[in-house]
Structure formats: C-alpha cells, structure tokens
Design a protein around this motif. Structure first.
Motif, mmCIF file in Angstrom:
data_model
loop_
_atom_site.group_PDB
_atom_site.id
_atom_site.type_symbol
_atom_site.label_atom_id
_atom_site.label_comp_id
_atom_site.label_asym_id
_atom_site.label_seq_id
_atom_site.Cartn_x
_atom_site.Cartn_y
_atom_site.Cartn_z
ATOM 1 N N GLN A 1 5.777 -1.165 3.262
ATOM 2 C CA GLN A 1 4.559 -2.128 3.586
ATOM 3 C C GLN A 1 4.001 -1.882 4.931
ATOM 4 O O GLN A 1 4.744 -2.710 6.103
ATOM 5 N N ALA A 2 2.848 -1.320 5.284
ATOM 6 C CA ALA A 2 2.292 -1.090 6.540
ATOM 7 C C ALA A 2 0.892 -0.714 6.215
ATOM 8 O O ALA A 2 0.650 -0.541 5.332
ATOM 9 N N LYS A 3 0.024 -0.874 7.422
ATOM 10 C CA LYS A 3 -1.215 -0.457 7.368
ATOM 11 C C LYS A 3 -1.502 0.914 8.213
ATOM 12 O O LYS A 3 -1.114 0.962 9.411
ATOM 13 N N ALA A 4 -1.741 1.927 7.409
ATOM 14 C CA ALA A 4 -1.958 3.136 8.171
ATOM 15 C C ALA A 4 -3.183 3.254 8.469
ATOM 16 O O ALA A 4 -4.151 2.897 8.100
ATOM 17 N N THR A 5 -3.121 3.914 9.828
ATOM 18 C CA THR A 5 -4.283 3.971 10.793
ATOM 19 C C THR A 5 -5.327 5.159 10.712
ATOM 20 O O THR A 5 -6.367 5.204 10.589
ATOM 21 N N PHE B 1 4.784 11.448 -10.084
ATOM 22 C CA PHE B 1 4.831 12.727 -10.270
ATOM 23 C C PHE B 1 5.731 13.571 -9.104
ATOM 24 O O PHE B 1 6.354 14.620 -9.532
ATOM 25 N N THR B 2 5.265 13.130 -8.136
ATOM 26 C CA THR B 2 5.700 13.979 -6.965
ATOM 27 C C THR B 2 7.167 13.550 -6.762
ATOM 28 O O THR B 2 8.130 14.689 -6.443
ATOM 29 N N SER B 3 7.648 12.475 -6.924
ATOM 30 C CA SER B 3 9.004 12.139 -6.611
ATOM 31 C C SER B 3 9.975 12.760 -7.903
ATOM 32 O O SER B 3 10.931 13.426 -7.658
ATOM 33 N N LYS B 4 9.521 12.679 -9.104
ATOM 34 C CA LYS B 4 9.915 13.510 -10.338
ATOM 35 C C LYS B 4 10.084 14.848 -10.081
ATOM 36 O O LYS B 4 11.019 15.379 -10.786
ATOM 37 N N ALA B 5 9.124 15.486 -9.319
ATOM 38 C CA ALA B 5 9.171 16.661 -9.207
ATOM 39 C C ALA B 5 9.978 17.181 -7.970
ATOM 40 O O ALA B 5 9.859 18.351 -7.684
ATOM 41 N N GLY B 6 10.951 16.234 -7.501
ATOM 42 C CA GLY B 6 11.979 16.670 -6.346
ATOM 43 C C GLY B 6 11.230 16.496 -5.031
ATOM 44 O O GLY B 6 11.724 17.021 -4.106
ATOM 45 N N LYS B 7 9.924 16.164 -4.893
ATOM 46 C CA LYS B 7 9.409 16.103 -3.552
ATOM 47 C C LYS B 7 9.641 14.889 -2.928
ATOM 48 O O LYS B 7 9.435 13.690 -3.228
ATOM 49 N N LYS B 8 10.032 15.046 -1.734
ATOM 50 C CA LYS B 8 10.406 13.881 -0.539
ATOM 51 C C LYS B 8 9.189 13.105 -0.488
ATOM 52 O O LYS B 8 8.259 13.604 0.069
ATOM 53 N N THR B 9 8.958 11.921 -1.172
ATOM 54 C CA THR B 9 7.946 11.175 -1.073
ATOM 55 C C THR B 9 7.980 9.686 -0.404
ATOM 56 O O THR B 9 8.938 8.985 -0.832
ATOM 57 N N LEU B 10 6.962 9.517 0.378
ATOM 58 C CA LEU B 10 6.949 7.909 1.040
ATOM 59 C C LEU B 10 5.570 7.399 0.578
ATOM 60 O O LEU B 10 4.478 8.325 0.614
ATOM 61 N N VAL B 11 5.497 6.141 0.251
ATOM 62 C CA VAL B 11 4.266 5.504 -0.248
ATOM 63 C C VAL B 11 3.979 4.471 0.973
ATOM 64 O O VAL B 11 4.963 3.447 1.108
ATOM 65 N N ILE B 12 3.071 4.408 1.631
ATOM 66 C CA ILE B 12 2.793 3.399 2.685
ATOM 67 C C ILE B 12 1.568 2.338 2.011
ATOM 68 O O ILE B 12 0.393 2.993 1.516
ATOM 69 N N ASP B 13 1.729 1.193 2.183
ATOM 70 C CA ASP B 13 0.817 0.282 1.438
ATOM 71 C C ASP B 13 0.496 -1.183 2.098
ATOM 72 O O ASP B 13 1.601 -1.541 2.491
ATOM 73 N N SER B 14 -0.509 -1.417 2.247
ATOM 74 C CA SER B 14 -0.774 -2.562 2.964
ATOM 75 C C SER B 14 -1.185 -3.915 1.951
ATOM 76 O O SER B 14 -1.580 -5.005 2.669
ATOM 77 N N ASP B 15 -0.713 -3.783 1.039
ATOM 78 C CA ASP B 15 -0.791 -5.001 0.154
ATOM 79 C C ASP B 15 -1.946 -5.487 -0.060
ATOM 80 O O ASP B 15 -2.113 -6.919 -0.132
ATOM 81 N N GLN B 16 -3.217 -4.975 -0.185
ATOM 82 C CA GLN B 16 -4.606 -5.320 -0.373
ATOM 83 C C GLN B 16 -5.201 -5.032 -1.471
ATOM 84 O O GLN B 16 -6.380 -4.748 -1.801
ATOM 85 N N SER B 17 -4.215 -4.414 -2.821
ATOM 86 C CA SER B 17 -4.809 -3.950 -3.937
ATOM 87 C C SER B 17 -5.849 -4.865 -4.889
ATOM 88 O O SER B 17 -5.197 -5.896 -5.196
ATOM 89 N N VAL B 18 -7.035 -4.497 -4.980
ATOM 90 C CA VAL B 18 -7.954 -5.263 -5.799
ATOM 91 C C VAL B 18 -7.440 -5.354 -7.319
ATOM 92 O O VAL B 18 -7.698 -6.495 -7.857
#
Ligand SMILES: Cc1cc2nc3c(=O)[nH]c(=O)nc-3n(C[C@H](O)[C@H](O)[C@H](O)COP(=O)(O)OP(=O)(O)OC[C@H]3O[C@@H](n4cnc5c(N)ncnc54)[C@H](O)[C@@H]3O)c2cc1C
Length: 187
Positions: A73-77, A19-36
């Motif tokens: 792909q990173a762990k946000a602290t 939704f945010t990227s489709k609305a033209g908002k500059k979007t970054l997703v940070i993920d540590s790849d631990q999704s259950v």
C-alpha cells in the motif's frame, strides 16, 4: 527486479495481476487504496450476482496473492526508464521492473508525472486518460495501461476484462509466443 509492477489494485489491476502471477511472472501491485469501486454495489458483474465493490476488490486481491503476487500500500509517484529496466518511484521507496501496467482508474497524475502521453477522456466523468493502443501499450516502452485510465467503459466486468487482455498481451511478449491460460475441470 519484478517482471511486472502494476499501479492500482482495482478490477483492472488485480485482474492483470491474477494472469501475470499465474503465468509465473514476478508481480508486484502498488495501491494507494482510493478505489472508487469501494463505493459500488454490483448487480451487473457477469457471474457474480449481487456483490459489493469492496468484496469484489478483496476477492480479486486474494486470487492474485494465491498465485504469488505481492501487494504494497503506497502512492506511486512516477516511472522512470533506465538501462534495461524501469524504476517505479513511490512516496516511500522505489521498485525495479521489466514492465509496468498503469491501472490507476480515474487518477491520471501518475501517468502525467511519468511523461506518458495522455488525452481527454471520452467516458462520463473521466477527465483524462492515457493515450494507449488497443493492445494497451503507452508512449513509454514497456509501460502498459488498463481499465478506466486506458479509456474503457467504467464497469467492473469491462475494466477487469481489460486488465486481463493487457496482461495476456504482456505475457505473450515476454514468452515470445501467444499465451493462453486455461484450466480444465477435473472429472
Ligand atoms: C458509486 C459507484 C457505483 C458504481 N457502480 C457500478 C456498478 O453497479 N457496476 C459496474 O460495473 N461498475 C460500477 N462502478 C464503476 C466501477 O466501480 C469502477 O469504476 C471500475 O471498475 C474501475 O476499475 P479500475 O480498476 O479501472 O479503477 P479503480 O477501481 O478506481 O482502481 C484504481 C486503483 O488505482 C489506485 N491508484 C490510483 N493512482 C495511484 C497511484 N499513483 N499509486 C498507487 N495506486 C494508485 C487507486 O487507489 C485504486 O485502488 C461504480 C463506481 C462508483 C463510483
């Protein structure tokens, strides 16, 4: 600087990023790849009969990238509030953002390290959640929470829906008017 940095690429985080990227908002997703969700088989996700968790997560990511969202792909602290912006720190570098969405699933350590108010979870197996309003706002200005970490029922259709809800509330605040994202079927 990003308009929105999202912590977590599970159903909640990537749904928000669509939704945010489709609305033209500059979007970054940070993920540590631990999704259950990567351990799930889904027969109860409306509109997607019989899909594996990994396929759902990857499909959501591709949808958001199609509209310009970036993924690292990173762990946000933690997130730190500064003059007019937020700084999201990770194990390898930091990012500036106007707004942050916390979508970290069962993991509350990012919120706790950021001093965001948390409370005991109410869903089965969920120890701690962010104390978020029904809109998704947290105790830290311009920081929002969505999905399992915001206390909703731990089901992909609900966490994805919550990510979308929070994204629309955030976009509406940025635009100064209520946001709607409808595409029309071409006849
Ligand atoms: C075995 C199993 C079976 C399931 N079966 C079903 C089912 O049949 N139907 C159903 O609807 N649901 C099912 N679920 C639940 C569903 O998969 C998810 O739990 C739910 O959708 C959670 O979505 P979420 O986006 O809130 O969290 P998650 O999908 O857990 O995503 C959170 C993301 O945040 C990231 N993250 C966390 N902390 C940080 C940090 N500090 N920095 C960077 N990234 C971070 C994690 O790596 C993760 O990718 C099942 C869950 C499990 C475990």
């Amino acid at each position: 600087m990003y308009d929105v940095v999202i912590i977590g690429a599970g159903p909640a985080g990537s749904s928000a990023a669509i939704f945010t990227s489709k609305a033209g908002k500059k979007t970054l997703v940070i993920d540590s790849d631990q999704s259950v969700t990567r351990r799930a088989w889904l027969d109860n996700h409306y509109g997607a009969p019989g899909i594996s968790g990994p396929d759902l997560v990857e499909t959501g990511k591709r949808q958001a990238i199609k509209f310009g969202a970036e993924y690292v792909q990173a762990k946000a602290t933690k997130v730190v509030a500064g003059e007019g912006s937020l700084t999201v720190e990770t194990e390898n570098g930091s990012y500036e953002a106007g707004h942050v969405i916390v979508a970290t699933g069962m993991f509350a350590d990012f919120a706790e390290a950021s001093g965001i108010r948390t409370k005991p979870g109410t869903e089965p197996r969920i120890k701690t959640i962010v104390d978020a309003t029904s809109e998704g706002r947290t105790s830290l200005a311009n920081v929002w929470a969505a999905g399992t970490i915001a206390g909703v029922s731990m089901h992909t259709i609900i966490t994805a829906g919550d990510g979308a809800k929070v994204a629309i509330n955030l976009i509406s605040e940025l635009n100064g008017t209520r946001y709607v994202d409808h595409d029309v079927l071409k006849s």
